[in-house]
Each structure stands twice: as structure tokens, then as C-alpha cells.
Design a protein around this motif. Structure first.
Motif, mmCIF file in Angstrom:
data_model
loop_
_atom_site.group_PDB
_atom_site.id
_atom_site.type_symbol
_atom_site.label_atom_id
_atom_site.label_comp_id
_atom_site.label_asym_id
_atom_site.label_seq_id
_atom_site.Cartn_x
_atom_site.Cartn_y
_atom_site.Cartn_z
ATOM 1 N N LEU A 79 0.803 -1.225 0.000
ATOM 2 C CA LEU A 79 0.000 0.000 0.000
ATOM 3 C C LEU A 79 0.835 1.272 0.000
ATOM 4 C CD1 LEU A 79 -2.928 -0.890 2.415
ATOM 5 C CD2 LEU A 79 -3.028 -0.537 -0.048
ATOM 6 N N ASP A 134 7.251 11.345 -18.009
ATOM 7 C CA ASP A 134 6.862 9.936 -17.966
ATOM 8 C C ASP A 134 6.270 9.602 -16.595
ATOM 9 O OD1 ASP A 134 6.579 7.316 -18.809
ATOM 10 O OD2 ASP A 134 8.660 6.761 -18.437
ATOM 11 N N THR A 150 4.623 2.347 -20.147
ATOM 12 C CA THR A 150 4.750 3.356 -21.201
ATOM 13 C C THR A 150 5.027 2.660 -22.531
ATOM 14 O OG1 THR A 150 5.899 4.682 -19.540
ATOM 15 C CG2 THR A 150 5.868 5.540 -21.792
ATOM 16 N N ALA A 151 4.133 2.817 -23.512
ATOM 17 C CA ALA A 151 4.370 2.268 -24.852
ATOM 18 C C ALA A 151 5.075 3.314 -25.711
ATOM 19 C CB ALA A 151 3.048 1.843 -25.496
ATOM 20 N N ARG A 179 -7.285 -1.495 -22.944
ATOM 21 C CA ARG A 179 -6.071 -1.531 -22.116
ATOM 22 C C ARG A 179 -5.209 -0.284 -22.314
ATOM 23 N NH1 ARG A 179 -2.508 -5.552 -23.611
ATOM 24 N NH2 ARG A 179 -3.555 -6.143 -25.530
ATOM 25 N N LYS A 180 -5.620 0.584 -23.236
ATOM 26 C CA LYS A 180 -4.779 1.737 -23.595
ATOM 27 C C LYS A 180 -5.285 3.032 -22.935
ATOM 28 C CE LYS A 180 -5.386 1.235 -28.022
ATOM 29 N NZ LYS A 180 -5.216 1.483 -29.472
ATOM 30 N N ARG A 208 -1.364 -7.725 -21.318
ATOM 31 C CA ARG A 208 -2.248 -8.889 -21.191
ATOM 32 C C ARG A 208 -1.774 -9.736 -20.011
ATOM 33 N NH1 ARG A 208 -0.532 -9.076 -26.448
ATOM 34 N NH2 ARG A 208 0.828 -10.755 -25.749
ATOM 35 N N TYR A 211 1.217 -11.815 -20.692
ATOM 36 C CA TYR A 211 2.368 -11.122 -21.299
ATOM 37 C C TYR A 211 3.662 -11.592 -20.641
ATOM 38 C CZ TYR A 211 5.481 -7.191 -22.382
ATOM 39 O OH TYR A 211 6.530 -6.420 -22.780
HETATM 40 C C1 LIG Z 1 0.341 2.624 -3.070
HETATM 41 C C2 LIG Z 1 0.138 3.820 -3.930
HETATM 42 C C3 LIG Z 1 1.337 4.264 -4.604
HETATM 43 C C4 LIG Z 1 1.065 5.018 -5.845
HETATM 44 C C5 LIG Z 1 2.275 5.037 -6.642
HETATM 45 C C6 LIG Z 1 1.902 5.041 -8.042
HETATM 46 C C7 LIG Z 1 3.128 5.121 -8.825
HETATM 47 C C8 LIG Z 1 2.744 5.275 -10.245
HETATM 48 C C9 LIG Z 1 3.788 5.956 -10.969
HETATM 49 C C10 LIG Z 1 4.619 4.996 -11.675
HETATM 50 C C11 LIG Z 1 5.562 5.761 -12.452
HETATM 51 C C12 LIG Z 1 6.287 4.858 -13.323
HETATM 52 C C13 LIG Z 1 6.491 5.516 -14.627
HETATM 53 C C14 LIG Z 1 7.420 4.762 -15.421
HETATM 54 C C15 LIG Z 1 6.736 3.995 -16.501
HETATM 55 C C16 LIG Z 1 7.731 3.228 -17.203
HETATM 56 O O1 LIG Z 1 8.847 3.645 -17.371
HETATM 57 S S1 LIG Z 1 7.288 1.712 -17.805
HETATM 58 C C17 LIG Z 1 8.852 1.113 -18.410
HETATM 59 C C18 LIG Z 1 9.083 1.505 -19.832
HETATM 60 N N1 LIG Z 1 8.168 0.841 -20.695
HETATM 61 C C19 LIG Z 1 8.286 -0.486 -20.951
HETATM 62 O O2 LIG Z 1 9.167 -1.180 -20.485
HETATM 63 C C20 LIG Z 1 7.233 -1.075 -21.852
HETATM 64 C C21 LIG Z 1 7.840 -2.049 -22.844
HETATM 65 N N2 LIG Z 1 6.778 -2.535 -23.726
HETATM 66 C C22 LIG Z 1 5.962 -3.507 -23.288
HETATM 67 O O3 LIG Z 1 6.123 -4.066 -22.203
HETATM 68 C C23 LIG Z 1 4.812 -3.881 -24.201
HETATM 69 O O4 LIG Z 1 5.072 -3.456 -25.495
HETATM 70 C C24 LIG Z 1 3.469 -3.244 -23.728
HETATM 71 C C25 LIG Z 1 3.547 -1.714 -23.673
HETATM 72 C C26 LIG Z 1 3.094 -3.809 -22.338
HETATM 73 C C27 LIG Z 1 2.385 -3.618 -24.697
HETATM 74 O O5 LIG Z 1 2.425 -5.031 -24.802
HETATM 75 P P1 LIG Z 1 1.135 -5.838 -25.278
HETATM 76 O O6 LIG Z 1 0.048 -5.644 -24.313
HETATM 77 O O7 LIG Z 1 1.578 -7.214 -25.597
HETATM 78 O O8 LIG Z 1 0.841 -5.047 -26.615
HETATM 79 P P2 LIG Z 1 -0.187 -5.390 -27.765
HETATM 80 O O9 LIG Z 1 -1.223 -6.391 -27.312
HETATM 81 O O10 LIG Z 1 0.593 -5.657 -29.007
HETATM 82 O O11 LIG Z 1 -0.870 -3.967 -27.948
HETATM 83 C C28 LIG Z 1 -1.942 -3.514 -27.137
HETATM 84 C C29 LIG Z 1 -2.473 -2.254 -27.794
HETATM 85 O O12 LIG Z 1 -1.515 -1.208 -27.571
HETATM 86 C C30 LIG Z 1 -1.081 -0.667 -28.836
HETATM 87 N N3 LIG Z 1 0.333 -0.355 -28.727
HETATM 88 C C31 LIG Z 1 1.297 -1.080 -28.107
HETATM 89 N N4 LIG Z 1 2.490 -0.471 -28.223
HETATM 90 C C32 LIG Z 1 2.260 0.675 -28.926
HETATM 91 C C33 LIG Z 1 3.098 1.731 -29.354
HETATM 92 N N5 LIG Z 1 4.395 1.771 -29.079
HETATM 93 N N6 LIG Z 1 2.528 2.738 -30.069
HETATM 94 C C34 LIG Z 1 1.196 2.738 -30.322
HETATM 95 N N7 LIG Z 1 0.366 1.768 -29.927
HETATM 96 C C35 LIG Z 1 0.890 0.738 -29.249
HETATM 97 C C36 LIG Z 1 -1.346 -1.780 -29.840
HETATM 98 O O13 LIG Z 1 -1.502 -1.240 -31.140
HETATM 99 C C37 LIG Z 1 -2.614 -2.368 -29.303
HETATM 100 O O14 LIG Z 1 -3.687 -1.546 -29.671
HETATM 101 P P3 LIG Z 1 -5.148 -2.193 -30.062
HETATM 102 O O15 LIG Z 1 -4.876 -3.101 -31.219
HETATM 103 O O16 LIG Z 1 -5.595 -2.957 -28.838
HETATM 104 O O17 LIG Z 1 -6.005 -1.026 -30.383
#
Ligand SMILES: CCCCCCCCCCCCCCCC(=O)SCCNC(=O)CCNC(=O)[C@H](O)C(C)(C)COP(=O)(O)OP(=O)(O)OC[C@H]1O[C@@H](n2cnc3c(N)ncnc32)[C@H](O)[C@@H]1OP(=O)(O)O
Length: 216
Positions: A79, A134, A150-151, A179-180, A208, A211
Motif C-alpha cells: 500500500l 513519464d 509506457t508504450a 487496455r490503452k 495482457r 504477457y
Molecule cells: C500505493 C500507492 C502508490 C502510488 C504510486 C503510483 C506510482 C505510479 C507511478 C509509476 C511511475 C512509473 C512511470 C514509469 C513507466 C515506465 O517507465 S514503464 C517502463 C518503460 N516501458 C516499458 O518497459 C514497456 C515495454 N513494452 C511492453 O512491455 C509492451 O510493449 C506493452 C507496452 C506492455 C504492450 O504489450 P502488449 O500488451 O503485448 O501489446 P499489444 O497487445 O501488441 O498492444 C496492445 C495495444 O496497444 C497498442 N500499442 C502497443 N504499443 C504501442 C506503441 N508503441 N505505439 C502505439 N500503440 C501501441 C497496440 O496497437 C494495441 O492496440 P489495439 O490493437 O488494442 O487497439
């Protein structure tokens, strides 16, 4: 039991954990201060040598307690925010000190960046601006109960983001589609909050259930 604020929720976490988290945050803050001072210091050679020896000794002391890569920190709590993420972890001295609050539109963060985030002289490095966006855009998605990885993060740099000047970062959800989640936001001066210095649009995708990136 000790109370730690989580957004508007007051949560009674075990006192020992709260105390430990406080120490971790204080250490992160102290080292962040050291990093900022390091980047600004026009110190004489003997002072630099003293700092090198002292810092190496401190690092050696902590290295003996390192947890293996990929394992959870004892400070973690389902939490409470994690303390070590590179973008916002209060215990991570590399992370900018990001604190986010909810607004009627979305979320807002106020931050003043130290010398260690400087790129061109007096200006924030563009990668740091992208990191901040981000984070804050991701908070907007998470605090609306969506989250996701982040995509993409598209950034436009309109004007320099100054170092050591109060800034405001705002973000709001633009669109939700299965999911987007598309989120928009910008960095501005706190004294001129309607003029974007850097603006961004990000897509966050909830993976998913099957995944493979979810597997540890
Ligand atoms: C207790 C309370 C505390 C609260 C505290 C909260 C804290 C809260 C703050 C956190 C703060 C962190 C902030 C850092 C956030 C990161 O830094 S995250 C790390 C950096 N990003 C990554 O590592 C992501 C790497 N990529 C991936 O893992 C995968 O590509 C993804 C993004 C999960 C997507 O995978 P997937 O679900 O297999 O994707 P897929 O089924 O092919 O596509 C799903 C849909 O998305 C679209 N899509 C996917 N990629 C793209 C793209 N690049 N461009 C356009 N569309 C796309 C597809 O076209 C598809 O669309 P639809 O056909 O459904 O319309």
C-alpha cells in the motif's frame, strides 16, 4: 503501528517498517544532496581528495548489505510507494524528488531541480524532462485506476527548463480505450503555469495477463 500518508489515505503500516522507510528516505535525500554538491563544487584538490576517500568508505560500508538484483526490498509494502524506482523513489538519490498531488483535472507535481540534472548550462537535460513527464503522466493514469507500461512518450521541447527554479508539471487523461490510456501533460514555470516549456503525450498499455514481460 505508525501512520504514513498515501495520497489522501492514512494507512497504519507496521511502525518498524515506517521507521525504516524514513531512514531510507533520509539517506536518499542526503546522498542526493551530495550528488548536487559534487556537480557544483569548485573545491581545492585536498577537499576533493577528502571527499573521494570518505565517499568510497561509505559506499563500501553499504555494499556489504546489498540485496540480490530482482529481489524485493524489505521496505516494500503493497500500500506504499516503492522507494527505489529511478523516476521517483525517495530512497534513490538518482531519482528527482517527485511528489504528485491530485487536482480536479488530473495530477500536479511541483519540483525544483538540483545541479545534477543540468544539461546545457543552466538548463535541464532533455532526458530528465522526459523522465519527469513519464512519471507524472504515469501517475495520472495510475491514480485514475488504470496504470500500464509506457508504450510511447512523445515530447516537444518549446523552451528551456531552468535549473533551481520552481516548476510545475501537470497531466490529465486524454483518452481511454480498453487496455490503452493516452495522457497529456507539460512542464511549466510555477510562476507562469499556463505556458508549456516541454509538453508530452504518452500511451500507457496495461499488459495482457499472459504477457511474458510480467514473468520474473
Ligand atoms: C500505493 C500507492 C502508490 C502510488 C504510486 C503510483 C506510482 C505510479 C507511478 C509509476 C511511475 C512509473 C512511470 C514509469 C513507466 C515506465 O517507465 S514503464 C517502463 C518503460 N516501458 C516499458 O518497459 C514497456 C515495454 N513494452 C511492453 O512491455 C509492451 O510493449 C506493452 C507496452 C506492455 C504492450 O504489450 P502488449 O500488451 O503485448 O501489446 P499489444 O497487445 O501488441 O498492444 C496492445 C495495444 O496497444 C497498442 N500499442 C502497443 N504499443 C504501442 C506503441 N508503441 N505505439 C502505439 N500503440 C501501441 C497496440 O496497437 C494495441 O492496440 P489495439 O490493437 O488494442 O487497439
Amino acid at each position: 503501528m505508525g501512520t504514513e500518508a498515501v495520497g489522501t489515505l492514512a494507512y497504519d503500516a507496521p511502525a518498524a517498517k515506517v521507521d525504516r522507510r524514513r531512514l531510507i528516505e533520509q539517506l536518499g535525500d542526503a546522498v542526493r544532496g551530495l550528488v548536487a554538491a559534487t556537480c557544483a563544487a569548485e573545491a581545492p584538490p585536498e577537499e576533493l581528495e577528502r571527499a573521494i576517500a570518505g565517499t568510497r568508505q561509505l559506499a563500501e560500508g553499504l555494499r556489504g548489505f546489498a540485496r540480490p538484483l530482482g529481489t524485493a526490498s524489505s521496505s516494500e509494502d503493497p500500500l506504499l510507494p516503492h522507494l527505489y524506482p529511478a523516476g521517483h523513489g525517495a530512497g534513490n538519490p538518482v531519482a528527482p524528488p517527485v511528489h504528485v498531488e491530485a487536482t480536479e483535472e488530473g495530477v500536479r507535481s511541483r519540483i525544483t531541480l538540483g545541479r545534477q540534472y543540468e544539461g546545457p548550462r543552466g538548463r535541464t537535460h532533455g532526458g530528465i524532462s522526459a523522465l519527469l513527464l513519464d512519471e507524472v503522466l504515469a501517475y495520472a493514469s495510475t491514480s485514475a485506476g488504470r496504470g500500464g507500461f509506457t508504450a510511447y512518450l512523445n515530447t516537444s521541447y518549446h523552451q528551456a527548463v531552468p535549473i533551481q527554479v520552481p516548476l510545475e508539471i501537470r497531466a490529465r487523461i486524454d483518452a481511454e480505450d480498453g487496455r490503452k490510456t493516452t495522457v497529456k501533460g507539460f512542464i511549466a514555470l510555477e510562476s507562469d503555469p499556463e505556458v508549456p516549456l516541454v509538453s508530452a503525450t504518452a500511451l500507457f498499455v496495461i499488459p495482457r495477463a499472459d504477457y511474458e514481460g510480467n514473468q520474473k
